[in-house]
Design an enzyme around this catalytic site. Structure first.
Site, PDB file in Angstrom:
ATOM      1  CE  LYS A  17      -2.615   0.349   3.522  1.00 19.76           C
ATOM      2  NZ  LYS A  17      -2.806   1.582   4.237  1.00 19.76           N
ATOM      3  NE  ARG A  92      -6.191   3.251  11.405  1.00 18.83           N
ATOM      4  CZ  ARG A  92      -5.214   2.344  10.597  1.00 18.83           C
ATOM      5  NH1 ARG A  92      -5.455   0.929  10.194  1.00 18.83           N
ATOM      6  NH2 ARG A  92      -4.208   2.867  10.015  1.00 18.83           N
ATOM      7  NE  ARG A 131      13.273  -6.112   9.535  1.00 20.17           N
ATOM      8  CZ  ARG A 131      12.861  -4.617  10.085  1.00 20.17           C
ATOM      9  NH1 ARG A 131      13.981  -4.027   9.709  1.00 20.17           N
ATOM     10  NH2 ARG A 131      12.022  -4.576  11.103  1.00 20.17           N
ATOM     11  NE  ARG A 164      12.993  -5.772  14.898  1.00 27.52           N
ATOM     12  CZ  ARG A 164      12.236  -4.428  14.713  1.00 27.52           C
ATOM     13  NH1 ARG A 164      13.340  -3.559  15.104  1.00 27.52           N
ATOM     14  NH2 ARG A 164      11.231  -4.116  14.688  1.00 27.52           N
ATOM     15  NE  ARG A 175       2.468  -5.923  11.358  1.00 29.87           N
ATOM     16  CZ  ARG A 175       3.354  -5.521  10.488  1.00 29.87           C
ATOM     17  NH1 ARG A 175       4.548  -6.157  10.507  1.00 29.87           N
ATOM     18  NH2 ARG A 175       2.921  -4.382   9.771  1.00 29.87           N
TER      19      ARG A 175
END
Ligand SMILES: [Zn+2]
Length: 230
Positions: A17, A92, A131, A164, A175
């Site tokens: 996005k 939202r 990552r 992490r 998420r």
């Protein structure tokens, strides 16, 4: 009658996005408005509202709906929004969606077209969890774009790589779940409420191809109230 294109850009984390928003802005010649930028801009003005925003954010509080709605209304009334605009990251909630509806009506703007960027969950999960870091030298790897030469180990010092908390597969699932919980009711508001158009684009392709798909969808007759500037 004036022609407007009012786009609401939606997509899960990892869908691209952030790449699409400036592309749409530049190629359609419309401002891209994000509520985050809007709050930052207000805070930089050092207005009373800006000072309140600073205090709230410093205290780790959310900026109240009412304040965001009020700022958005003022922003959408600015001259550069007259021919249309793109909003990123808003609404939202159904409450915000219905407030936006009132703002658009009040300003005599077109009903919005919600563009949802679809990407398969499995692809998002691998993007969001790609990552890996080296704890000893700080090197950062990305399994999709910059993988280490030897799986799981740093190229520079051969130390084992780690992730992490924000980057793990578990966090990626959380998420996406959170995104769906927030977004589904808003999608329903526009799909079922007849207060706008909803288009789904395949965002699992190059940014240019995604842009072309959005543009083509906007130009179809189904969305005749929305016409693009040539
Ligand atoms: Zn290293």
């Amino acid at each position: 009658m004036e022609v407007h294109v009012v786009l609401l850009l939606f997509g899960p984390p990892g869908c691209g996005k952030g790449t699409q928003s400036p592309l749409l802005r530049d190629r359609l010649g419309i401002p891209a408005i994000s509520t985050g930028d809007m709050l930052r801009r207000e805070s930089e003005k050092h207005s009373d509202t800006g000072k309140t925003i600073d205090c709230l954010l410093a205290a780790g509080c959310l900026v109240p709906n009412e304040m965001v709605n009020h700022l958005l209304e003022a922003r959408l009334a600015e001259p550069d929004c007259r021919d249309g605009f793109l909003i990123d990251g808003y609404p939202r909630t159904v409450e915000q969606a219905s407030h936006l509806h009132q703002i658009l009506e009040g300003l005599d703007l077109a009903a919005p077209t919600l563009v949802h960027m679809d990407v398969p969950d499995s692809v998002l999960i691998s993007r969001l969890s790609a990552r890996w870091n080296c704890r000893s030298c700080g090197a950062i790897y990305n399994l999709l774009s910059k993988p280490p030469l030897r799986d799981g180990f740093c190229d520079i010092d051969n130390e084992p790589l780690w992730q992490r908390n924000d980057d793990t597969v578990e966090t990626a699932h959380c998420r996406l779940d959170a995104y769906k919980a927030v977004t589904d009711p808003v999608l329903g508001f526009y799909k079922l409420g007849g207060t706008g158009n909803v288009i789904h684009v395949n965002a699992h392709q190059s940014p240019d191809a995604v842009f072309e798909e959005i543009k083509a969808a906007l130009e179809t007759e189904v969305f005749s109230p929305v016409r693009l500037r040539t």
